[in-house]
Design an enzyme around this catalytic site. Structure first.
Site, short mmCIF file in Angstrom:
data_model
loop_
_atom_site.label_atom_id
_atom_site.label_comp_id
_atom_site.label_asym_id
_atom_site.label_seq_id
_atom_site.Cartn_x
_atom_site.Cartn_y
_atom_site.Cartn_z
N ASP A 108 0.88 -1.64 -0.12
CA ASP A 108 -0.17 0.09 0.35
C ASP A 108 0.69 1.32 0.33
O ASP A 108 1.82 1.19 0.39
CB ASP A 108 -0.60 0.32 1.37
CG ASP A 108 -0.29 -0.05 2.60
OD1 ASP A 108 -0.24 1.19 3.22
OD2 ASP A 108 0.24 -1.29 2.59
N ASP A 110 -9.28 4.15 6.09
CA ASP A 110 -8.18 3.49 6.90
C ASP A 110 -8.82 4.79 7.87
O ASP A 110 -8.94 6.05 8.11
CB ASP A 110 -6.76 4.42 6.19
CG ASP A 110 -5.91 4.09 7.62
OD1 ASP A 110 -6.21 4.08 8.02
OD2 ASP A 110 -4.90 4.65 6.44
N GLU A 167 -7.59 4.97 11.61
CA GLU A 167 -6.93 4.70 12.73
C GLU A 167 -6.81 5.60 13.56
O GLU A 167 -7.19 7.36 13.28
CB GLU A 167 -5.25 4.32 11.81
CG GLU A 167 -4.82 5.02 11.06
CD GLU A 167 -3.98 5.10 10.41
OE1 GLU A 167 -2.80 5.11 10.96
OE2 GLU A 167 -3.93 4.71 9.45
#
Length: 258
Positions: A49, A138, A140
């Protein structure tokens, strides 16, 4: 991420010591590689990634190095577009790397729906062409500020549901969720409500198997980011490396929604 006392045979003793040293070094190297690249990650499709931080990428070299898939950063929050996305996304496609886009969530900026629409309109869309994975969100902790963006666990669950529903309405696909077990469990209150909907892309570095967020199991996670310090021909410096939990045929089925 390894007898003799006469002067006549001392060279043989030194040679034996050198051989033992080489064998010990090889064993240590193998042990370290086993941590950095789990055995399961070596027998199934492997990926990377990337984002603007990797600089210019030679995708043909990446493909020739044995990389099967890639997730490429497209957007963040409500206004940021990765400046290398327009090079990386088609570059991976034309090299034959199965690729998908990802969005770095900023739940404190705007609603899940707003960010899902921004993502889908700026690279996160999907098409059945044998080479496009469903988009990923994503989730986080931010580089700075509150770990859970100042949201309660209920507010975070609602934000994620909002993103998921909007993305699915726009693309027809279930968004992939990238997260860690610790962030998910603390910021959503160990919520199990997405496990039956979204493929999981779990991050857990330097382990022989990943710790999983609430709801997912060893048989239901989809991608595993197992290191942040991998190396791949065609990419300068360190790069995240990923493992797919299944065969090449299953990876293709995920890409084509079959």
């Amino acid at each position: 991420m390894n007898h003799f006392s006469s002067d006549e045979i001392r060279p043989r003793r030194r040679g034996l010591k050198a051989l033992i040293g080489l064998l010990a070094s090889a064993a240590l190297t193998a042990a370290l590689m086993a941590v950095a690249s789990p055995a399961s990650a070596q027998s199934s499709p492997t990926g990377v990634d990337v984002s603007n931080w990797q600089g210019s990428i030679n995708w043909t070299s990446v493909k020739n190095a044995g990389i099967d898939f890639a997730y490429i950063k497209a957007t963040e929050g409500t206004s940021y577009r990765d400046p290398r996305f327009d090079d990386n996304y088609p570059g991976a496609y034309y090299a034959g790397v199965i690729r998908g886009a990802y969005h770095f969530a900023r739940p404190s900026y705007s609603s899940g729906s707003t960010q899902a629409n921004f993502f889908a309109s700026n690279g996160g869309a999907w098409s059945a062409d044998n080479l496009t994975l469903p988009g990923a969100v994503d989730l986080e902790a931010p580089p700075s500020g509150a770990r859970c963006y100042g949201l309660s666990t209920t507010q975070m669950r609602n934000w994620i549901s909002d993103f998921y529903n909007t993305y699915k309405s726009r693309t027809g696909r279930d968004v992939v969720i990238y997260t860690t077990a610790s962030w998910w469990n603390s910021c959503t209150g160990s919520w199990t409500g997405m496990a039956a909907k979204s493929p999981l892309w779990v991050a857990h570095w330097g382990a022989s198997s990943p710790a999983l967020p609430a709801g997912w199991s060893n048989t239901t996670w989809t991608f595993w980011q197992y290191t942040s310090s991998g190396s791949v021909s065609g990419i300068a410096g360190n790069v995240d490396r990923d493992h797919f939990n299944g065969s090449q045929a299953r990876l293709l089925a995920l890409a084509n929604n079959t």
